[in-house]
Design a protein around this motif. Structure first.
Motif, PDB file in Angstrom:
ATOM      1  N   GLY A  35       7.975  -4.012  -1.065  1.00  0.00           N
ATOM      2  CA  GLY A  35       6.862  -3.481  -1.134  1.00  0.00           C
ATOM      3  C   GLY A  35       6.035  -3.659   0.292  1.00  0.00           C
ATOM      4  O   GLY A  35       4.857  -3.702   0.669  1.00  0.00           O
ATOM      5  N   HIS A  36       7.027  -4.394   1.079  1.00  0.00           N
ATOM      6  CA  HIS A  36       6.774  -4.583   3.009  1.00  0.00           C
ATOM      7  C   HIS A  36       6.282  -3.704   3.561  1.00  0.00           C
ATOM      8  O   HIS A  36       5.892  -4.138   4.639  1.00  0.00           O
ATOM      9  N   MET A  37       6.968  -2.112   3.422  1.00  0.00           N
ATOM     10  CA  MET A  37       7.057  -0.917   4.007  1.00  0.00           C
ATOM     11  C   MET A  37       6.313   0.251   3.198  1.00  0.00           C
ATOM     12  O   MET A  37       6.583   1.367   3.500  1.00  0.00           O
ATOM     13  N   ASP A  38       4.955   0.058   2.459  1.00  0.00           N
ATOM     14  CA  ASP A  38       4.453   0.906   1.784  1.00  0.00           C
ATOM     15  C   ASP A  38       3.494   1.497   2.999  1.00  0.00           C
ATOM     16  O   ASP A  38       2.925   2.351   2.212  1.00  0.00           O
ATOM     17  N   THR A  39       2.888   0.970   3.507  1.00  0.00           N
ATOM     18  CA  THR A  39       1.988   1.077   4.055  1.00  0.00           C
ATOM     19  C   THR A  39       2.331   2.030   5.321  1.00  0.00           C
ATOM     20  O   THR A  39       3.259   1.464   5.962  1.00  0.00           O
ATOM     21  N   PRO A  40       1.790   2.781   6.790  1.00  0.00           N
ATOM     22  CA  PRO A  40       2.124   3.205   8.010  1.00  0.00           C
ATOM     23  C   PRO A  40       2.019   2.298   8.474  1.00  0.00           C
ATOM     24  O   PRO A  40       3.238   2.047   9.650  1.00  0.00           O
ATOM     25  N   LYS A  41       1.082   1.075   8.483  1.00  0.00           N
ATOM     26  CA  LYS A  41       0.601   0.103   9.228  1.00  0.00           C
ATOM     27  C   LYS A  41       2.200  -0.937   9.128  1.00  0.00           C
ATOM     28  O   LYS A  41       3.151  -0.790  10.191  1.00  0.00           O
ATOM     29  N   TRP A  89       5.451   0.918  10.734  1.00  0.00           N
ATOM     30  CA  TRP A  89       5.912   0.352  11.736  1.00  0.00           C
ATOM     31  C   TRP A  89       5.616  -0.787  12.164  1.00  0.00           C
ATOM     32  O   TRP A  89       6.915  -0.488  13.411  1.00  0.00           O
ATOM     33  N   LYS A  90       5.182  -1.533  11.773  1.00  0.00           N
ATOM     34  CA  LYS A  90       5.584  -2.454  12.233  1.00  0.00           C
ATOM     35  C   LYS A  90       6.886  -3.167  12.639  1.00  0.00           C
ATOM     36  O   LYS A  90       8.008  -4.144  13.463  1.00  0.00           O
ATOM     37  N   MET A  91       7.150  -3.468  10.678  1.00  0.00           N
ATOM     38  CA  MET A  91       8.756  -3.430  10.805  1.00  0.00           C
ATOM     39  C   MET A  91      10.065  -2.666  11.767  1.00  0.00           C
ATOM     40  O   MET A  91      10.881  -3.231  12.359  1.00  0.00           O
ATOM     41  N   ILE A 134      16.894   2.125  10.142  1.00  0.00           N
ATOM     42  CA  ILE A 134      16.039   2.434   9.914  1.00  0.00           C
ATOM     43  C   ILE A 134      15.507   4.442   8.642  1.00  0.00           C
ATOM     44  O   ILE A 134      15.055   4.491   7.861  1.00  0.00           O
ATOM     45  N   GLY A 135      16.378   4.955   8.955  1.00  0.00           N
ATOM     46  CA  GLY A 135      15.891   6.194   8.511  1.00  0.00           C
ATOM     47  C   GLY A 135      16.473   6.457   6.915  1.00  0.00           C
ATOM     48  O   GLY A 135      16.104   7.175   5.997  1.00  0.00           O
ATOM     49  N   VAL A 136      17.495   5.675   7.465  1.00  0.00           N
ATOM     50  CA  VAL A 136      18.258   5.885   6.149  1.00  0.00           C
ATOM     51  C   VAL A 136      17.555   5.012   4.348  1.00  0.00           C
ATOM     52  O   VAL A 136      17.725   5.191   3.659  1.00  0.00           O
TER      53      VAL A 136
END
Length: 490
Positions: A165-171, A174-176, A238-240
């Protein structure tokens, strides 16, 4: 004005309030939100303690109950809190069939990518630059391994972040993306330079002759190839990850093979084209290196050295008529082994991250080598995935060998005994890699190291060395028994 305390006030008092206070169930119009227990206070009187129910912590949850978010999950929640962070991923149980189904198609796609890379190497080995600057062959496994190390490490790192769950928000997303892309570009630049230095040294030691023009060509070709390939493959990676997450597929199962499907081909094509162009134009280019920003250099540098040993074996065998076909089969066996073990390492790492941080676990991390029975025949999900990945070796390689045969690659005939020896080498390679992965990932975790960053470079480098070495041994034995009917030609 006085009022009866709410249940939360009772919880804050931690049992020190007056015993005559009513329980939440006695308040009209209120549903009980907490369970109560009686304890003896200092004066011996019964004290009612309110215990607020909470969601189960993710620590200790088995991987099959917490790996993926189902695409059809409900949005309903029984959590009445209005001040809370993003919801964690909804669990989805993984069966052997679901693991195999998700891994199968990316695995086949990755294998066809390695077949294409082998065909490219089979063609370019006759180019003038490869004949005159033979050290370029030493760069091939090193750079293909570098691609695997960086992109598969990136895939494992992002898969873990997505699953927890560390990529659930746009912020956060983008940081990742920006942080990881910057990291792999720096790593690709520096390690590509070091790979060229290793190629120069390994090419100079046997002959005792050093050529500055060859060194410049190798350096420029390696750095340029590593930088461009990592930029392209990082964006694909990243796209995958994002796409597989959105459609409810575990990124651990598909990310690394899909990246590998184009990785070897792109890297080898870039290396061949750039080195050929520099060789013709004799252009001098100083490799631009930047300061290392992170501490994870040890595994990729050591892995590069290990892969270069495999490159040295390839350099000494590819020009020998008795080893005709090595060029076309080496990227295939190395790529398949590295892809499968990277999937397993990424899955185990995610499983451990579900239980805490590196160095922390509900159970002591194993410090000694596990039993092979534990690795391959235990009922847990990681053992189940190891069996599935191992069973993909034979059918996958059969498809790839058939493709090579149809395209008439390798200047060699595929006989039954050759296929048996080839499959034995491939099965032994993957068996060893999966076993080492089970031990290495847990061992690194116990030492407080993140396996996403440290384990995959070592494993893929070992895959390159084992694949090249076992394949060369198979060709040598086949030559001794007279099975290699080759048709060597330009």
């Amino acid at each position: 004005m006085s009022s009866k305390p709410e249940p939360k006030d009772l919880h804050q008092l931690n049992g020190t309030g007056p015993p005559e206070l009513p329980s939440p169930a006695d308040i009209p119009g209120r549903e009980p939100l907490a369970s109560t227990s009686e304890f003896l206070g200092p004066d011996g009187a019964g004290v009612e303690v309110v215990v607020i129910e909470s969601r189960a912590n993710a620590k200790g949850v088995r991987e099959e109950d917490a790996l993926l978010e189902n695409g059809s999950q409900s949005n309903e929640s029984d959590d009445v809190s209005t001040d809370r962070g993003p919801e964690p991923a909804s669990p989805l149980k993984e069966t052997s069939f679901s693991i195999g189904l998700q891994v199968l198609f990316p695995f086949l796609l990755a294998g066809f990518g390695t077949v294409a890379a082998g065909m490219v190497l089979d063609i370019v080995q006759h180019w003038e630059v490869f004949k005159d600057v033979t050290e370029v062959f030493i760069l091939v496994p090193a750079l293909l391994g570098l691609k695997g190390n960086l992109e598969m490490t990136l895939a494992s790192r992002l898969s873990t972040a997505a699953n927890i769950g560390h990529m659930d928000t746009p912020k956060e997303l983008w940081k990742m993306i920006t942080g990881n892309m910057a990291l792999i570009q720096v790593q690709a630049t520096v390690v590509g330079f070091l790979a060229s230095i290793a190629a120069v040294i390994f090419g100079w030691i046997p002959d005792g002759h050093f050529s500055i023009s060859h060194a410049v060509l190798l350096c420029a070709s390696s750095v340029s190839t590593a930088f461009i390939a990592s930029l392209v493959l990082g964006m694909i990676m990243i796209g995958v990850i994002i796409g597989s997450r959105k459609i409810g597929i575990n990124p651990d199962n598909v990310a690394t093979p899909i990246a590998a499907s184009l990785g070897d081909l792109i890297t080898l094509a870039l290396l061949s084209g750039i080195s050929w162009g520099l060789y013709l134009e004799l252009a001098k280019r100083s490799p631009a290196t930047r300061e290392v920003l992170y501490s994870g250099w040890e595994p990729v540098i050591i892995a590069m050295a290990i892969s270069s040993v495999g490159g040295l074996i390839l350099d000494k065998t590819v020009s020998d008529p008795n080893f005709a076909g090595m060029a076309v089969f080496t990227p295939v066996i190395n790529g398949v082994g590295g892809n499968l073990v990277a999937v397993q390492a990424s899955r185990i790492s995610t499983y451990l991250h579900m239980n805490g941080m590196p160095g922390e676990s509900s159970e002591p991390a194993p410090r000694r080598c596990p039993s092979p029975c534990t690795t391959f025949f235990s009922p847990d999900v990681n053992s189940r995935s190891a069996r599935v990945l191992f069973l993909l070796v034979v059918p996958g390689h059969l498809v790839f060998l058939y493709t090579i045969s149809c395209m008439q690659g390798g200047h060699t005939t595929l006989t039954l005994i050759f296929i048996i020896f080839y499959m034995t080498a491939a099965l032994l390679q993957v068996l060893i890699l999966l076993y080492i992965a089970d031990w290495m990932v847990h061992w690194m975790w116990g030492r407080g190291l993140d396996p996403d960053n440290f384990s995959i470079p070592y494993l893929t480098a070992l895959g390159d060395l084992l694949g090249t070495g076992l394949l060369a041994l198979s060709f040598h034995v086949l030559w001794l028994i007279g099975d290699r009917d080759t048709d060597v030609g330009d």
